[in-house]
Design an enzyme around this catalytic site. Structure first.
Site, mmCIF file in Angstrom:
data_model
loop_
_atom_site.group_PDB
_atom_site.id
_atom_site.type_symbol
_atom_site.label_atom_id
_atom_site.label_comp_id
_atom_site.label_asym_id
_atom_site.label_seq_id
_atom_site.Cartn_x
_atom_site.Cartn_y
_atom_site.Cartn_z
ATOM 1 N N HIS A 163 3.001 -0.744 -9.891
ATOM 2 C CA HIS A 163 1.623 -0.567 -9.413
ATOM 3 C C HIS A 163 0.652 -1.056 -10.491
ATOM 4 O O HIS A 163 0.973 -1.000 -11.673
ATOM 5 C CB HIS A 163 1.398 0.926 -9.115
ATOM 6 C CG HIS A 163 0.048 1.228 -8.582
ATOM 7 N ND1 HIS A 163 -1.064 1.400 -9.395
ATOM 8 C CD2 HIS A 163 -0.380 1.380 -7.315
ATOM 9 C CE1 HIS A 163 -2.117 1.629 -8.620
ATOM 10 N NE2 HIS A 163 -1.729 1.625 -7.361
ATOM 11 N N ASP A 172 -3.308 2.660 0.423
ATOM 12 C CA ASP A 172 -3.943 2.832 -0.884
ATOM 13 C C ASP A 172 -4.996 3.938 -0.845
ATOM 14 O O ASP A 172 -6.059 3.828 -1.452
ATOM 15 C CB ASP A 172 -4.547 1.520 -1.401
ATOM 16 C CG ASP A 172 -4.502 1.433 -2.927
ATOM 17 O OD1 ASP A 172 -4.086 2.398 -3.577
ATOM 18 O OD2 ASP A 172 -4.896 0.382 -3.456
HETATM 19 C C1 1DF Z 1 -8.389 1.317 -7.560
HETATM 20 C C2 1DF Z 1 -7.535 0.566 -6.767
HETATM 21 C C3 1DF Z 1 -7.875 2.352 -8.347
HETATM 22 C C4 1DF Z 1 -6.181 0.854 -6.770
HETATM 23 C C5 1DF Z 1 -6.513 2.654 -8.290
HETATM 24 O O1 1DF Z 1 -5.946 3.627 -9.055
HETATM 25 C C6 1DF Z 1 -5.667 1.929 -7.460
HETATM 26 C C7 1DF Z 1 -9.808 1.015 -7.589
HETATM 27 C C8 1DF Z 1 -6.673 4.144 -10.165
HETATM 28 O O2 1DF Z 1 -10.322 0.452 -6.607
HETATM 29 O O3 1DF Z 1 -10.481 1.332 -8.598
HETATM 30 O O4 1DF Z 1 -4.404 2.343 -7.323
HETATM 31 N N1 1DF Z 1 -5.345 -0.036 -6.037
HETATM 32 O O5 1DF Z 1 -4.111 0.100 -6.011
HETATM 33 O O6 1DF Z 1 -5.883 -1.043 -5.491
HETATM 34 MN MN MN Z 2 -3.018 1.777 -5.629
#
Ligand code: 1DF
Ligand code: MN
Length: 349
Positions: A183, A309
């Site tokens: 991730h 997500d």
């Molecule tokens: C964000 C996106 C933050 C994802 C995440 O974890 C995350 C974000 C802190 O938009 O700030 O898992 N993502 O997987 O796209």
């Molecule tokens: Mn994510």
């Protein structure tokens, strides 16, 4: 808006984040310290302190594994979430704290699953800083907690899993049949500046660049020649790697033949072969039919899975959009349900 049509399958979302309140308290301490990691400060430092509606909503949802989350799942038509401790998880912590907090977080996750076994399953958090301890936590997680997948939030203090010092983790995962979800994390110190100065370091672009790089480093280091049964998962439509397949294959071979780099050595297979045989790809953050179908054409319909997500992209309308994709009922069921059941060992729901 067109209503979401009835469907002959369940919906299992496979990259869904949570955070125990105890971790937020720990993050507050880290953020109050000196020389805070700029990526961590820009990401969790933002969500934990911003008065914006988006940030407050995310902080509330992350910390709930009961009423709020189940209501959101019901509203969006999500039958089941595969939960992962939100990024950066324990990977921002010092080694001792990471080892002990990973155990706490995995017990916390197992509790939530036992409260709602039809609605939740999960992925183990691993203290990557101590690869032996991480390998033992895979063993404990499988045997004692019944959790059959793990998540790693990309780099750990700027270090990559292509380094053989981490390969005890891969050995344990392969031995237990535990897939590892690679991730995104915030960008490491030595990479973040040209992304952050223009506001492109986060989920909009930087995450994908860095996580795609990490997956490629794992491939080119020969991890899958050493651990051929190891399975990894990457989100966000494979962090664009399927789209790069042709060029990766051509240039990898050209680079090997020219003996240009010590670190680019011959592999048993082409980079795209490892994508097809050792990776599963989720559509987290990308509710876009052409990208999903293209990815299915590269890695096969058995290796592309649905993810929302949550709570970072709690977009209810995307569920209907995906249901209306021009795709056979059989392939749609693989995408939304059965690929996830097979990969995460989720029984009848
Ligand atoms: C964000 C996106 C933050 C994802 C995440 O974890 C995350 C974000 C802190 O938009 O700030 O898992 N993502 O997987 O796209
Ligand atoms: Mn994510």
């Amino acid at each position: 808006m067109t209503p979401t049509p009835a469907r002959p399958h369940l919906r299992i979302a496979t990259e869904e984040a949570f955070a125990p309140p105890e971790m937020i308290r720990l993050y507050e301490k880290i953020l109050a310290g000196s020389d805070v990691d700029p990526g961590f400060k820009g990401l969790m430092g933002f969500y934990m302190s911003s008065p914006s509606e988006r940030a407050r909503h995310i902080m509330r949802c992350l910390q709930d594994l009961d009423e709020v989350r189940l209501a959101h799942m019901d509203e969006a038509g999500i039958d089941h979430q595969v939960l992962a401790l939100t990024a950066p998880g324990v990977q921002i912590m010092d080694t001792d704290t990471a080892v002990s907090f990973a155990r706490f977080a995995n017990d916390f996750l197992a509790d939530a699953i036992s409260r709602h076994p039809k609605r939740f399953s999960g992925m183990l958090t691993l203290p990557v800083q101590d690869p032996r301890a991480a390998a033992l936590e895979i063993d404990r997680g499988v045997r004692q907690l019944g959790i059959r997948a793990a998540v790693i939030n990309s780099h750990t203090h700027g270090q990559y899993l292509s380094d053989p010092k981490f390969w005890d983790i891969f050995a344990a995962a392969e031995q237990h049949g535990v897939p590892i979800y690679l991730h995104p994390n915030s960008l490491p110190r030595n990479m973040i500046e040209p992304f952050q100065e223009c506001g492109l370091d986060g989920a909009i672009y930087g995450f994908g660049v860095e996580t795609g790089l990490h997956a490629l480093r794992i491939i080119t280091a020969g991890v899958f020649d050493r651990f051929p049964r190891l399975q990894m998962i990457i989100g966000h439509m494979g962090e664009a790697l399927p789209f790069w397949s042709y060029r990766l294959d051509y240039m990898h071979q050209a680079t090997v033949r020219s003996k240009r780099y010590e670190s680019i050595k011959p592999l048993l297979k082409k980079p795209s072969d490892y994508l097809r045989e050792n990776f599963h790809i989720t559509n987290s953050g990308v509710a876009w039919e052409p990208a999903i179908k293209f990815t299915q054409s590269i890695v096969g319909v058995d290796r592309v899975l649905y993810a929302m997500d949550y709570p970072y992209q709690y977009a209810v309308e995307e569920v209907g959009l995906l249901e209306r994709m021009d795709m056979s009922a059989e392939d749609k069921k693989k995408f939304f349900q059965t690929n996830a059941q097979a990969l995460f060992g989720i029984g009848p729901l």
